[in-house]
Design a protein around this motif. Structure first.
Motif, PDB file in Angstrom:
ATOM      1  N   VAL A   1      87.123   1.036  34.961  1.00  0.00           N
ATOM      2  CA  VAL A   1      87.505  -0.202  35.631  1.00  0.00           C
ATOM      3  C   VAL A   1      88.178   0.146  36.949  1.00  0.00           C
ATOM      4  O   VAL A   1      89.109   0.959  36.987  1.00  0.00           O
ATOM      5  N   ARG A   2      87.695  -0.428  38.044  1.00  0.00           N
ATOM      6  CA  ARG A   2      88.264  -0.123  39.345  1.00  0.00           C
ATOM      7  C   ARG A   2      89.667  -0.722  39.463  1.00  0.00           C
ATOM      8  O   ARG A   2      89.890  -1.875  39.090  1.00  0.00           O
ATOM      9  N   PRO A   3      90.636   0.038  39.997  1.00  0.00           N
ATOM     10  CA  PRO A   3      91.982  -0.525  40.171  1.00  0.00           C
ATOM     11  C   PRO A   3      91.979  -1.672  41.170  1.00  0.00           C
ATOM     12  O   PRO A   3      91.271  -1.627  42.185  1.00  0.00           O
ATOM     13  N   ARG A   4      92.759  -2.695  40.876  1.00  0.00           N
ATOM     14  CA  ARG A   4      92.820  -3.861  41.761  1.00  0.00           C
ATOM     15  C   ARG A   4      93.896  -3.698  42.837  1.00  0.00           C
ATOM     16  O   ARG A   4      93.770  -4.231  43.930  1.00  0.00           O
ATOM     17  N   THR A   5      94.961  -2.976  42.502  1.00  0.00           N
ATOM     18  CA  THR A   5      96.048  -2.736  43.459  1.00  0.00           C
ATOM     19  C   THR A   5      96.478  -1.278  43.341  1.00  0.00           C
ATOM     20  O   THR A   5      96.105  -0.579  42.389  1.00  0.00           O
ATOM     21  N   LEU A   6      97.303  -0.825  44.277  1.00  0.00           N
ATOM     22  CA  LEU A   6      97.817   0.545  44.201  1.00  0.00           C
ATOM     23  C   LEU A   6      98.627   0.765  42.927  1.00  0.00           C
ATOM     24  O   LEU A   6      98.671   1.872  42.392  1.00  0.00           O
ATOM     25  N   ALA A   7      99.255  -0.303  42.438  1.00  0.00           N
ATOM     26  CA  ALA A   7     100.050  -0.189  41.215  1.00  0.00           C
ATOM     27  C   ALA A   7      99.174   0.130  40.007  1.00  0.00           C
ATOM     28  O   ALA A   7      99.660   0.643  38.993  1.00  0.00           O
ATOM     29  N   ASP A   8      97.881  -0.169  40.111  1.00  0.00           N
ATOM     30  CA  ASP A   8      96.954   0.090  39.011  1.00  0.00           C
ATOM     31  C   ASP A   8      96.392   1.507  39.038  1.00  0.00           C
ATOM     32  O   ASP A   8      95.688   1.908  38.109  1.00  0.00           O
ATOM     33  N   VAL A   9      96.665   2.243  40.102  1.00  0.00           N
ATOM     34  CA  VAL A   9      96.132   3.607  40.233  1.00  0.00           C
ATOM     35  C   VAL A   9      97.050   4.556  39.462  1.00  0.00           C
ATOM     36  O   VAL A   9      98.239   4.669  39.783  1.00  0.00           O
ATOM     37  N   PRO A  10      96.539   5.245  38.460  1.00  0.00           N
ATOM     38  CA  PRO A  10      97.401   6.120  37.653  1.00  0.00           C
ATOM     39  C   PRO A  10      97.735   7.414  38.386  1.00  0.00           C
ATOM     40  O   PRO A  10      97.071   7.787  39.362  1.00  0.00           O
ATOM     41  N   ALA A  11      98.757   8.098  37.912  1.00  0.00           N
ATOM     42  CA  ALA A  11      99.129   9.404  38.463  1.00  0.00           C
ATOM     43  C   ALA A  11      98.510  10.531  37.651  1.00  0.00           C
ATOM     44  O   ALA A  11      98.339  11.653  38.148  1.00  0.00           O
ATOM     45  N   THR A  12      98.175  10.220  36.404  1.00  0.00           N
ATOM     46  CA  THR A  12      97.536  11.190  35.520  1.00  0.00           C
ATOM     47  C   THR A  12      96.548  10.444  34.633  1.00  0.00           C
ATOM     48  O   THR A  12      96.491   9.206  34.636  1.00  0.00           O
ATOM     49  N   SER A  13      95.780  11.186  33.876  1.00  0.00           N
ATOM     50  CA  SER A  13      94.858  10.593  32.905  1.00  0.00           C
ATOM     51  C   SER A  13      94.677  11.584  31.770  1.00  0.00           C
ATOM     52  O   SER A  13      95.088  12.749  31.864  1.00  0.00           O
ATOM     53  N   ALA A  14      94.051  11.134  30.704  1.00  0.00           N
ATOM     54  CA  ALA A  14      93.768  12.045  29.591  1.00  0.00           C
ATOM     55  C   ALA A  14      92.902  13.200  30.065  1.00  0.00           C
ATOM     56  O   ALA A  14      93.093  14.353  29.660  1.00  0.00           O
ATOM     57  N   GLU A  15      91.961  12.879  30.968  1.00  0.00           N
ATOM     58  CA  GLU A  15      91.062  13.923  31.477  1.00  0.00           C
ATOM     59  C   GLU A  15      91.802  14.924  32.360  1.00  0.00           C
ATOM     60  O   GLU A  15      91.547  16.128  32.295  1.00  0.00           O
ATOM     61  N   SER A  16      92.730  14.439  33.187  1.00  0.00           N
ATOM     62  CA  SER A  16      93.457  15.370  34.058  1.00  0.00           C
ATOM     63  C   SER A  16      94.403  16.250  33.243  1.00  0.00           C
ATOM     64  O   SER A  16      94.611  17.420  33.570  1.00  0.00           O
ATOM     65  N   ALA A  17      94.955  15.697  32.165  1.00  0.00           N
ATOM     66  CA  ALA A  17      95.810  16.502  31.289  1.00  0.00           C
ATOM     67  C   ALA A  17      94.987  17.589  30.604  1.00  0.00           C
ATOM     68  O   ALA A  17      95.428  18.741  30.490  1.00  0.00           O
ATOM     69  N   ALA A  18      93.781  17.227  30.176  1.00  0.00           N
ATOM     70  CA  ALA A  18      92.903  18.204  29.540  1.00  0.00           C
ATOM     71  C   ALA A  18      92.464  19.276  30.530  1.00  0.00           C
ATOM     72  O   ALA A  18      92.398  20.470  30.194  1.00  0.00           O
ATOM     73  N   LEU A  19      92.177  18.853  31.766  1.00  0.00           N
ATOM     74  CA  LEU A  19      91.781  19.812  32.797  1.00  0.00           C
ATOM     75  C   LEU A  19      92.925  20.767  33.109  1.00  0.00           C
ATOM     76  O   LEU A  19      92.719  21.990  33.193  1.00  0.00           O
ATOM     77  N   ALA A  20      94.127  20.238  33.279  1.00  0.00           N
ATOM     78  CA  ALA A  20      95.282  21.082  33.575  1.00  0.00           C
ATOM     79  C   ALA A  20      95.518  22.091  32.455  1.00  0.00           C
ATOM     80  O   ALA A  20      95.807  23.273  32.714  1.00  0.00           O
TER      81      ALA A  20
END
Length: 200
Positions: free
Chosen positions: A127-146
């Motif tokens: 789902v595309r973020p509607r505002t900057l507040a909807d843009v996450p700083a991390t995700s399950a995928e980024s945690a797995a990648l890290a």
């Protein structure tokens, strides 16, 4: 229509960010060297503004041999001293040594850095973020990648840095609703659907 008339993500409307927002951020990046560059720059950005890194990118490219992985992997202490003396880049010893260590880790990957990074990209259809507040700083995928990168010997790439890398290289598309880049992506998706339908 002038550049000033284009609707962008709010952060991308700042004069120093317009070109980066319009031509790079969120576009798909493939290839080990290009992805190593983005990985390295995102790691150097930790604790700093991205604008600082963006302005220093030409100097980073010169200092790190255009981010050629085998060349950087072969850097020794003389190169570390050279980089610490280079006022054109961020002179942080821990980050410089991490970049060299990360080049060595990337060089040892059996299928290459591109394959590893993109294996963690989320499936399409977010789902595309509607505002900057909807843009996450991390995700399950980024945690797995890290976690995967750390396991393979990479340093200075936590979940937040990994997510910023995903955003910058098109693994995720966080241009907000209303941004012209989001509209372009939606139109391209519709064109693909039409093409696929006609080819069925």
């Amino acid at each position: 229509m002038t550049t000033a008339d284009v609707v962008r993500c709010p952060w991308g409307s700042a004069p120093d960010y317009v070109e980066y927002h319009d031509t790079e951020w969120g576009r798909v990046v493939r290839g080990d060297r290009l992805l190593f560059e983005r990985l390295t720059l995102e790691a150097f950005q930790s604790g700093l503004s991205w604008l600082t890194i963006l302005r220093k990118r030409p100097a980073f490219r010169a200092a790190f041999a255009d981010f050629d992985i085998p060349t950087v992997a072969a850097f020794g202490e003389e190169d570390v001293d050279r980089l610490l003396a280079d006022a054109g880049i961020v002179r942080n010893g821990s980050k410089i040594r991490a970049a060299i260590s990360n080049a060595r880790a990337a060089q040892s990957l059996p299928d290459g850095l591109d394959a590893l990074l993109w294996s963690h990209a989320p499936p399409p259809g977010r789902v595309r973020p509607r505002t900057l507040a909807d843009v996450p700083a991390t995700s399950a995928e980024s945690a797995a990648l890290a976690k995967d990168l750390k396991r393979r010997g990479f340093r200075f790439v936590g979940p937040t840095t990994a997510y910023a890398l995903m955003q910058a290289t098109g693994m995720v598309d966080d241009h907000i609703v209303g941004c012209f880049r989001a509209t372009e992506a939606s139109e391209a998706s519709k064109a693909t659907e039409v093409s696929e339908t006609r080819g069925a």
